[in-house]
Design an enzyme around this catalytic site. Structure first.
Site, PDB file in Angstrom:
ATOM      1  N   GLY A 201       0.812  -1.210   0.000  1.00  0.00           N
ATOM      2  CA  GLY A 201       0.000   0.000   0.000  1.00  0.00           C
ATOM      3  C   GLY A 201       0.842   1.255   0.000  1.00  0.00           C
ATOM      4  O   GLY A 201       2.056   1.227   0.263  1.00  0.00           O
ATOM      5  N   GLY A 219       3.647   1.931  -6.299  1.00  0.00           N
ATOM      6  CA  GLY A 219       2.368   2.424  -5.828  1.00  0.00           C
ATOM      7  C   GLY A 219       1.188   1.657  -6.383  1.00  0.00           C
ATOM      8  O   GLY A 219       1.338   0.692  -7.139  1.00  0.00           O
ATOM      9  N   CYS A 252      -2.218  -5.321  -9.360  1.00  0.00           N
ATOM     10  CA  CYS A 252      -2.423  -3.870  -9.443  1.00  0.00           C
ATOM     11  C   CYS A 252      -2.541  -3.364 -10.873  1.00  0.00           C
ATOM     12  O   CYS A 252      -3.049  -2.257 -11.087  1.00  0.00           O
ATOM     13  CB  CYS A 252      -1.281  -3.137  -8.741  1.00  0.00           C
ATOM     14  SG  CYS A 252      -1.297  -3.342  -6.949  1.00  0.00           S
TER      15      CYS A 252
END
Length: 586
Positions: A201, A219, A252
């Protein structure tokens, strides 16, 4: 849990991290001296062990975390153990890794890598980071997410035992079994930790960057997928659902929003319905948003990696059993539209735009809301459209006509295979690369002179460009003489000039000038002056040479003799050297 008990766990975690780093540092001293062949052998043995256990480790990860699909996690494990391994296998990471005539590059290991492992992709990320660290001759200590501690430790055990059987020093691969925030911070800040490789995170990534150590942090992603009007609609929709539903959207780089060109909107909707998607109306979206987002507008971890049906049941929605993904048509992006955030589950936002121009603006807006620098994708048959979209995206990777989940990690594209994707300065990261062993090396460069300052044929002034490069620059001034020397040289030069310009005696029939008024009639042109000898004709070494002296020597085909004390003007120097007029004496 009492405060005292919490403190005990923190102390245990801190103590464990310190011991693991110290042990890794000692092991790395031995590993640093390994030749390339031995390093490659160890990495191959580890990759084989991880590949053989990929299915079991995937099941462990799914059972412990509750995220995703076991079979998809096994596929990610195989990607790290096979695709990544095959990519890094031929890399040179020991000694001279590149050599040209002018520069030799030498690889050096960094030391101990602190590796932060997430719960969404725990075993595949652990396999990946262990492989690239040992390939770079770095030791590694893993800090697992608390909800994935067991499967990450098992992954480290499998690979460490295999590697030690091939000669890897014990302690080169370590993994914390008690991981708390305090323990992880102690790991990152330890004096023997050389580098941090953080996946997780945004808070964890920021902690890594603020630790005072070099860090590669990655990120979050909030990936927009545009379907441009020239796209093959059926394939585009299939690709998006393939990426979004893979492991229930826990990677992600998986798609988070679809941006559709209006002329093909109806065709795109129909294709999604035919391939198992379900479009929510506004009332259903409100109910879904209440379970997707927390009261503080952050992602609810309870829905991460869950199937569309499970999330629908959590929200009290009735959806068909065959639903693979839920799609939410939205009018905007931001806090007022909770479903526009990164959702890490089979939920897609859906936007309609008028053209590629508006599509670029909407996609960039989506990235700015929690996905800056990560990944964007576009489905199109127009290379110009792909180029325009890619140039305008604040993203490190722009995937064209492929699932963004698979394209970004290098599974379906020629990007470097990686499970850690940098987001560049857009995302507050130090790199926009797909991380590889190269990022875990220090590269020293041995550089040979190519543009000499001091040249044996250029004594007394500097040469800053090679003549064979086609570059000719004025030389630096000669070393300064003292004032008395300069005065004497100038006086001598002027005296010689005066002597050479004395009037000649009158010839018969030629009158001396008088003070009479000038004759208004035009006078005939004067006869040419007698040729002057070049100053070097008698072999004398001269104190001063100007451009005119060089030109006279050239006309007379003679040399100008100089020594280290001769003052030569820059113009004379250039002209004389070009025509090889100068000769040295003394």
């Amino acid at each position: 849990m009492t405060k005292d008990h919490t403190s005990d766990i923190d102390r245990q975690s801190v103590g464990q991290s310190e011991k693991l780093v110290e042990r890794a540092a000692e092991a790395q001293k031995l590993l640093a001296d390994f030749p390339q062949e031995k390093v490659d052998q160890i990495v191959a043995v580890m990759a084989r062990a991880a590949l053989d256990d990929s299915h079991r480790l995937g099941e462990l990860a799914q059972q412990e975390t509750g995220y995703g699909i076991a079979a998809d996690k096994a596929t990610k494990n195989r990607f790290s153990a096979e695709t990544v391994y095959n990519f890094i296998r031929p890399m040179r990471t020991v000694g001279v890794i590149r050599e040209t005539e002018s520069v030799i590059e030498v690889a050096s290991p960094r030391g101990v890598v602190a590796a932060i492992i997430p719960s969404t992709n725990p075993t595949s990320t652990a396999i990946f980071k262990i492989l690239i660290a040992i390939k770079a001759r770095d030791a590694i200590v893993l800090s697992p997410h608390p909800s994935a501690t067991n499967c990450i430790n098992e992954t480290a055990r499998v690979m460490s035992e295999a590697a030690q059987s091939a000669g890897l020093p014990a302690g080169s691969i370590g993994c914390m079994s008690v991981a708390t925030i305090e323990g992880t911070q102690a790991l990152m800040k330890h004096k023997s930790t050389a580098l941090i490789l953080a996946t997780g995170g945004i808070g964890l990534v920021r902690a890594a960057y603020s630790s005072g150590k070099p860090a590669f942090g990655v990120g979050p992603g909030n990936v927009p997928a545009m379907i441009e009007r020239s796209a093959k609609v059926t394939k585009a929709v299939k690709d998006i659902l393939t990426g979004k539903c893979f492991d229930n959207g826990t990677i992600c780089s998986s798609e988070q929003a679809v941006v559709v060109d209006r002329p093909i909107d109806s065709n795109v909707r129909q294709a999604f319905l035919e391939q198992g998607a379900y479009f929510l109306n506004s009332e259903e979206q409100e109910r879904l948003a209440r379970v997707v987002a927390t009261p503080t507008n952050t992602l609810n971890p309870k829905i991460v990696g869950k199937s569309a049906r499970v999330i629908a049941e959590m929200a009290g929605l009735q959806v068909p059993d065959s639903v693979r993904a839920m799609i939410c048509p939205l009018e905007g992006v931001g806090r007022d539209y909770p479903l526009s955030m990164e959702k890490l589950s089979p939920i897609l936002a859906y936007y309609v735009v008028e053209d590629i121009e508006e599509g670029c603006k909407r996609a960039a807006q989506i990235l700015r809301y929690g996905g800056m620098g990560h990944t964007a994708s576009i489905h199109t048959r127009s290379r110009d459209a792909a180029r325009e979209y890619g140039i305008r995206m604040p993203a490190s990777r722009v995937i064209v006509s492929s699932p963004s989940t698979h394209g970004a990690i290098g599974f379906t594209t020629d990007l470097e295979p990686s499970m850690t994707l940098g987001c560049g300065s857009w995302g507050g990261n130090v790199t926009s690369d797909n991380i590889s062993p190269r990022h875990l090396l220090d590269i020293k460069r041995i550089a040979f002179e190519t543009r000499p300052i001091n040249h044996p044929e250029r004594e007394g002034y500097a040469v800053i460009a090679r003549e064979d490069d086609g570059v000719r620059l004025p030389p630096a001034p000669a070393p300064a003489a003292d004032r008395d020397q300069i005065t004497a040289l100038v006086d001598r030069f002027l005296a010689e000039r005066r002597a050479s310009r004395r009037p000649e005696p009158l010839q018969p029939g030629i009158a001396r000038p008088s003070s009479a008024p000038p004759d208004p009639r035009p006078s005939p042109p004067p006869p040419p002056p007698p040729a002057q000898k070049a100053p070097e004709s008698n072999g004398h070494v001269h104190d001063f040479v100007c451009e005119d002296d060089v030109k006279r020597a050239m006309a007379a085909k003679e040399k100008i003799y100089i020594n280290s004390r001769t003052i030569v003007t820059p113009a004379a120097r250039d002209l004389g050297e070009e025509h090889e007029i100068f000769a040295r004496r003394g």
